[in-house]
Design a protein around this motif. Sequence first.
Motif, PDB file in Angstrom:
ATOM      1  N   ALA A   1       0.829  -1.203   0.000  1.00 14.41           N
ATOM      2  CA  ALA A   1       0.000   0.000   0.000  1.00 14.41           C
ATOM      3  C   ALA A   1       0.868   1.259   0.000  1.00 14.41           C
ATOM      4  CB  ALA A   1      -0.928  -0.003   1.210  1.00 14.41           C
ATOM      5  N   SER A   2       1.951   1.246   0.749  1.00 14.66           N
ATOM      6  CA  SER A   2       2.851   2.398   0.778  1.00 14.66           C
ATOM      7  C   SER A   2       3.496   2.614  -0.570  1.00 14.66           C
ATOM      8  CB  SER A   2       3.930   2.190   1.845  1.00 14.66           C
ATOM      9  OG  SER A   2       3.377   2.148   3.131  1.00 14.66           O
ATOM     10  N   SER A   3       3.958   1.541  -1.197  1.00 17.80           N
ATOM     11  CA  SER A   3       4.576   1.645  -2.518  1.00 17.80           C
ATOM     12  C   SER A   3       3.590   2.200  -3.541  1.00 17.80           C
ATOM     13  CB  SER A   3       5.087   0.274  -2.959  1.00 17.80           C
ATOM     14  OG  SER A   3       5.607   0.326  -4.267  1.00 17.80           O
ATOM     15  N   ALA A   4       2.353   1.709  -3.505  1.00 15.23           N
ATOM     16  CA  ALA A   4       1.339   2.185  -4.450  1.00 15.23           C
ATOM     17  C   ALA A   4       1.007   3.660  -4.217  1.00 15.23           C
ATOM     18  CB  ALA A   4       0.081   1.334  -4.327  1.00 15.23           C
ATOM     19  N   ALA A   5       0.924   4.065  -2.949  1.00 17.84           N
ATOM     20  CA  ALA A   5       0.612   5.457  -2.640  1.00 17.84           C
ATOM     21  C   ALA A   5       1.753   6.386  -3.045  1.00 17.84           C
ATOM     22  CB  ALA A   5       0.315   5.606  -1.149  1.00 17.84           C
TER      23      ALA A   5
END
Length: 225
Positions: free
Chosen positions: A181-185
């Motif tokens: 989720a952090s990478s996508a954000a």
Amino acid sequence: MTMPFYVAPEQLMKDRADFARKGIARGRALTALSVKDGIVICAENQSNTLRKVSEIYDRIAFAGVGRYNEFDQLRIAGVRHADLKGYTYSREDVDARSLANQYAQVLGQTFTHEMKPMEVEILVAEVGSEPGGDQMFHVLYDGTVNDESGYTVLGGEADSIAERLGQTYDGDWEVGDAVKASSAALSGQERTLEADDLEVAILVRETGRRAFQRIEGDELARLLD
């Protein structure tokens, strides 16, 4: 003798704030999330040697964005302060709140009295024995301290990244879910971040005194997959 030009205090503070924000926006952002297994900190960082995320003390981590040499000075000062306090009193007396207050005083003093403010934002995070005990303090370039809950974003495009992260955030995530989720954000819709583009660390909830661990190499690649 010529008189110096008069600049209103409000204009002076505004100019310094604009200068600091522009410097911070040129850097890459980072996220911090409180999840089931601890606090996961994920920073966009293509360097394998210049670290944005580091251990300060037992269960406390430091992360910075903006000008590297400035936030690394703050990191070193925090390590020294924590070691001295823990040695003089007790290891339990070293906590994220007091460290964040120390950083706020230094940044506020520099912003008010020096010609050039520090072009940095920093995060001081302390993992608790359960998610409700996690502490995350986001300290701005002017010494403002924000007590964050759940997740926070530092650096350039922080508002849009926080909006993307907030749409999916769940405090019961596993570590892999938080990293994805952090990478996508951080990447958004127009690009994809690989393992080599990220610096990831976690304050593990169940490891006892030394909680800081880095996630890198094949382990990080597996989590992203």
